[in-house]
Design a protein around this motif. Structure first.
Motif, mmCIF file in Angstrom:
data_model
loop_
_atom_site.group_PDB
_atom_site.id
_atom_site.type_symbol
_atom_site.label_atom_id
_atom_site.label_comp_id
_atom_site.label_asym_id
_atom_site.label_seq_id
_atom_site.Cartn_x
_atom_site.Cartn_y
_atom_site.Cartn_z
ATOM 1 N N LEU A 203 0.928 -1.326 -0.248
ATOM 2 C CA LEU A 203 -0.256 -0.008 0.043
ATOM 3 C C LEU A 203 0.936 1.042 -0.202
ATOM 4 O O LEU A 203 0.428 2.142 -0.561
ATOM 5 N N ALA A 204 1.976 1.300 0.614
ATOM 6 C CA ALA A 204 2.699 2.364 0.678
ATOM 7 C C ALA A 204 3.421 2.569 -0.773
ATOM 8 O O ALA A 204 3.679 3.803 -0.960
ATOM 9 N N VAL B 267 -6.342 5.777 -3.064
ATOM 10 C CA VAL B 267 -6.403 4.176 -2.618
ATOM 11 C C VAL B 267 -8.040 4.089 -1.914
ATOM 12 O O VAL B 267 -8.172 4.997 -0.983
ATOM 13 N N VAL B 268 -8.800 3.187 -2.490
ATOM 14 C CA VAL B 268 -9.860 2.965 -1.446
ATOM 15 C C VAL B 268 -9.806 1.391 -1.222
ATOM 16 O O VAL B 268 -9.347 0.469 -2.064
ATOM 17 N N LEU B 269 -9.765 1.050 0.262
ATOM 18 C CA LEU B 269 -9.752 -0.247 0.686
ATOM 19 C C LEU B 269 -11.076 -0.806 0.937
ATOM 20 O O LEU B 269 -11.602 0.151 1.771
ATOM 21 N N ALA C 39 -2.074 3.614 3.568
ATOM 22 C CA ALA C 39 -3.193 4.058 2.171
ATOM 23 C C ALA C 39 -3.500 5.370 2.339
ATOM 24 O O ALA C 39 -4.115 6.001 1.370
ATOM 25 N N GLY C 40 -3.538 6.016 3.570
ATOM 26 C CA GLY C 40 -3.688 7.312 3.855
ATOM 27 C C GLY C 40 -5.412 7.557 3.634
ATOM 28 O O GLY C 40 -5.843 8.463 2.778
ATOM 29 N N VAL C 41 -6.081 6.772 4.201
ATOM 30 C CA VAL C 41 -7.463 6.546 4.183
ATOM 31 C C VAL C 41 -8.188 6.900 5.581
ATOM 32 O O VAL C 41 -7.628 6.564 6.330
ATOM 33 N N ARG C 42 -9.609 7.257 5.162
ATOM 34 C CA ARG C 42 -10.424 7.456 6.508
ATOM 35 C C ARG C 42 -11.609 6.348 6.291
ATOM 36 O O ARG C 42 -12.195 6.158 5.111
ATOM 37 N N ARG C 43 -12.241 5.918 7.427
ATOM 38 C CA ARG C 43 -13.140 5.205 7.235
ATOM 39 C C ARG C 43 -14.711 5.696 6.986
ATOM 40 O O ARG C 43 -14.818 6.589 7.385
#
Length: 302
Positions: free
Chosen positions: A209-210, A216-218, A238-242
């Motif tokens: 991911l890095a 990115v969408v997980l 990934a630099g994402v929020r839920r």
């Protein structure tokens, strides 16, 4: 007798406090993540138990207050209604023996998401790909267990070299050319936590991911609460929020529990994460033991 009872209460309270604190210890040992599944009831029990001890007043009420803060954060996660984004993801652990694929495929088509992420895709439920192919012709599948695959299906085209497959690592991905710009969409399936090898799997995926460029969408079945260390290390990379609010998608039942009678232990194992978060709603089981998740996420960070 009174002093003996107070001593026993103090011992029980001390053990509960230590176990509750261990739920934040996933970075030190994977067992911490296993305990993190029960963080909320452990914190609640510890907060109640310390009130009845003979500990100094400042310590008793300090621990009880900290427990209330943790429980309050969970309430906020449950009740918060984030704004919906313009990119829709339908997440589903199919269940390997799913017998309601026609109904599930019809629900997916009716919701008309941009992408669909699947886990436990097998020869017994694989015809869902054919049912969805006219609308979702772009796909990536990747073997996870010997009997299952992960998949990402998209109505948007794939960018050159935009297919990701790590056999046995629980991830399949597409780099998509969407109206909102390029985005990686990954279908994730983590193994069960310790003593199963979830921690080592998350460590390997963190490096992948890095190395991805762009948003990115997980999306997937993380087999872990969103506050578990295994999940947090992936979402940080990934630099994402839920996308919220927090919703249960799986109901844990002990071995031998009567079929169709779910034990009320709700777990939010299926999650969608995006750069700007988003809003989720759950969809029916449709033959699976996991509810579906429909998320409308923001591809741009706030």
């Amino acid at each position: 007798m009174v002093s003996l009872m107070r001593a026993l209460v103090s011992i029980v309270a001390g053990v509960l406090v230590l176990v509750a604190l261990a739920t934040w210890g996933g970075a030190l040992h994977p067992a911490g993540d296993s305990l993190a599944v029960a963080r909320l009831p452990l914190v609640a029990l510890a907060g109640l138990a310390v009130i009845w001890t003979g500990w100094p007043r400042w310590l008793r009420w300090g621990v009880a207050g900290a427990a209330l803060v943790v429980l309050g954060q969970a309430v906020v996660m449950k009740l918060a209604a984030p704004s919906p984004g313009g990119f829709a993801v339908y997440q589903k652990n199919l269940l390997y023996r799913n017998a309601q694929i026609p109904e599930l495929a019809a629900d997916m088509l009716a919701q008309a998401p941009d992408v669909i992420t699947l886990q436990e895709l097998t020869s017994r439920n694989g015809d869902i790909l054919d049912r969805l192919a006219p609308v979702y012709p772009h796909r990536a599948t990747c073997p996870f267990y010997s009997w299952s695959r992960n998949a990402v299906l998209s109505r948007h085209p794939v960018l050159p070299g935009g297919t990701l497959c790590l056999p046995g690592q629980g991830v399949a991905g597409l780099h998509l050319d969407t109206p909102q710009g390029p985005v990686w969409v990954l279908s994730v399936h983590l193994r069960w936590p310790w003593p199963h090898p979830q921690a080592s799997q998350a460590e390997a995926l963190e490096e992948v991911l890095a190395g991805l460029e762009g948003p990115v969408v997980l999306s997937g079945d993380f087999n872990m609460m969103p506050w578990g260390h295994s999940v947090r290390r992936l979402t940080r990379a990934a630099g994402v929020r839920r996308a919220g609010p927090l919703q249960p998608t799986y109901w844990l039942a002990p071995h031998g529990w009567p079929a169709g009678q779910a034990l009320p232990i709700p777990l939010p194992l299926d999650q969608v994460w995006a750069p700007g978060g988003g809003q989720v709603e759950t969809r029916p089981l449709w033959g699976s033991d996991h509810a579906g998740v429909l998320a409308r996420v923001h591809l741009d960070a706030d």
